[in-house]
Design a protein around this motif. Structure first.
Motif, short mmCIF file in Angstrom:
data_model
loop_
_atom_site.label_atom_id
_atom_site.label_comp_id
_atom_site.label_asym_id
_atom_site.label_seq_id
_atom_site.Cartn_x
_atom_site.Cartn_y
_atom_site.Cartn_z
N PRO A 150 -23.12 -2.79 -34.72
CA PRO A 150 -22.21 -3.11 -36.10
C PRO A 150 -21.28 -4.29 -35.94
CG PRO A 150 -22.34 -0.71 -35.80
CD PRO A 150 -22.56 -1.15 -34.65
N ILE A 151 -21.06 -5.02 -37.09
CA ILE A 151 -20.41 -6.30 -36.92
C ILE A 151 -18.98 -5.79 -37.54
CG2 ILE A 151 -19.88 -8.51 -37.68
CD1 ILE A 151 -22.86 -8.77 -37.66
N LYS A 152 -17.71 -5.96 -37.09
CA LYS A 152 -16.66 -5.64 -37.40
C LYS A 152 -15.97 -7.00 -38.48
CE LYS A 152 -15.15 -3.34 -33.49
NZ LYS A 152 -14.11 -2.75 -32.47
N THR A 153 -16.54 -6.65 -39.57
CA THR A 153 -16.28 -7.90 -40.53
C THR A 153 -15.06 -8.19 -40.65
OG1 THR A 153 -16.36 -6.55 -42.69
CG2 THR A 153 -18.61 -7.47 -41.71
N ASP A 154 -14.06 -7.36 -40.78
CA ASP A 154 -12.65 -7.51 -41.08
C ASP A 154 -12.05 -8.45 -39.97
OD1 ASP A 154 -12.79 -5.46 -39.24
OD2 ASP A 154 -10.84 -4.87 -39.69
N GLN A 155 -12.90 -8.98 -38.94
CA GLN A 155 -12.20 -9.72 -37.88
C GLN A 155 -12.87 -11.19 -37.80
OE1 GLN A 155 -12.37 -7.34 -34.23
NE2 GLN A 155 -11.33 -5.79 -35.01
N LEU A 156 -13.84 -11.14 -38.71
CA LEU A 156 -14.49 -12.68 -38.62
C LEU A 156 -13.57 -13.76 -39.37
CD1 LEU A 156 -18.24 -11.27 -39.48
CD2 LEU A 156 -17.19 -11.91 -37.47
N CYS B 264 -18.16 -15.70 -41.16
CA CYS B 264 -18.76 -15.17 -42.62
C CYS B 264 -19.79 -15.73 -43.31
CB CYS B 264 -17.61 -14.66 -43.56
SG CYS B 264 -16.36 -13.72 -43.23
N THR C 116 -20.86 -15.09 -34.81
CA THR C 116 -20.24 -13.89 -34.95
C THR C 116 -19.25 -13.63 -33.57
OG1 THR C 116 -21.91 -12.38 -34.92
CG2 THR C 116 -21.15 -13.27 -36.94
N ASP C 117 -19.97 -13.62 -32.40
CA ASP C 117 -19.41 -13.06 -31.23
C ASP C 117 -18.65 -14.13 -30.36
OD1 ASP C 117 -20.85 -10.72 -31.09
OD2 ASP C 117 -22.67 -12.01 -30.87
N ASP D 144 -18.31 -7.62 -46.91
CA ASP D 144 -17.35 -7.44 -46.08
C ASP D 144 -16.28 -6.43 -46.55
OD1 ASP D 144 -15.81 -8.61 -47.78
OD2 ASP D 144 -15.23 -10.27 -46.84
N THR D 145 -15.39 -6.12 -45.91
CA THR D 145 -14.46 -5.13 -46.21
C THR D 145 -13.88 -5.25 -47.69
OG1 THR D 145 -12.61 -6.45 -45.22
CG2 THR D 145 -13.70 -4.64 -44.07
#
Length: 64
Positions: free
Chosen positions: A9-15, A20, A26-27, A45-46
């Motif tokens: 899973p992608i941590k969307t709050d850190q992008l 985004c 993303t990495d 996202d969050t």
């Protein structure tokens, strides 16, 4: 452009904004072109805003 779902899973709050909208991996954050990017699938996202994350081929292969 390839699409994959075999990733953690992608941590969307850190992008970043660029990550985004799919302009950066993303990495690793490298800039992406339409030809080189791997689509990771749109998702909320969050905050509930739809994002379009993508990865570079090297990071996508490493994340599998």
């Amino acid at each position: 452009m390839a699409q994959t779902t075999d990733r953690p899973p992608i941590k969307t709050d850190q992008l970043t904004d660029e990550q985004c909208r799919g302009a950066a991996c993303t990495d690793c954050g490298a800039p992406l072109s339409a030809r080189s990017a791997v689509e990771l699938g749109s998702r909320p996202d969050t905050d509930g805003v739809r994002i379009f994350p993508r990865a570079c081929p090297g990071c996508d292969a490493a994340a599998r």
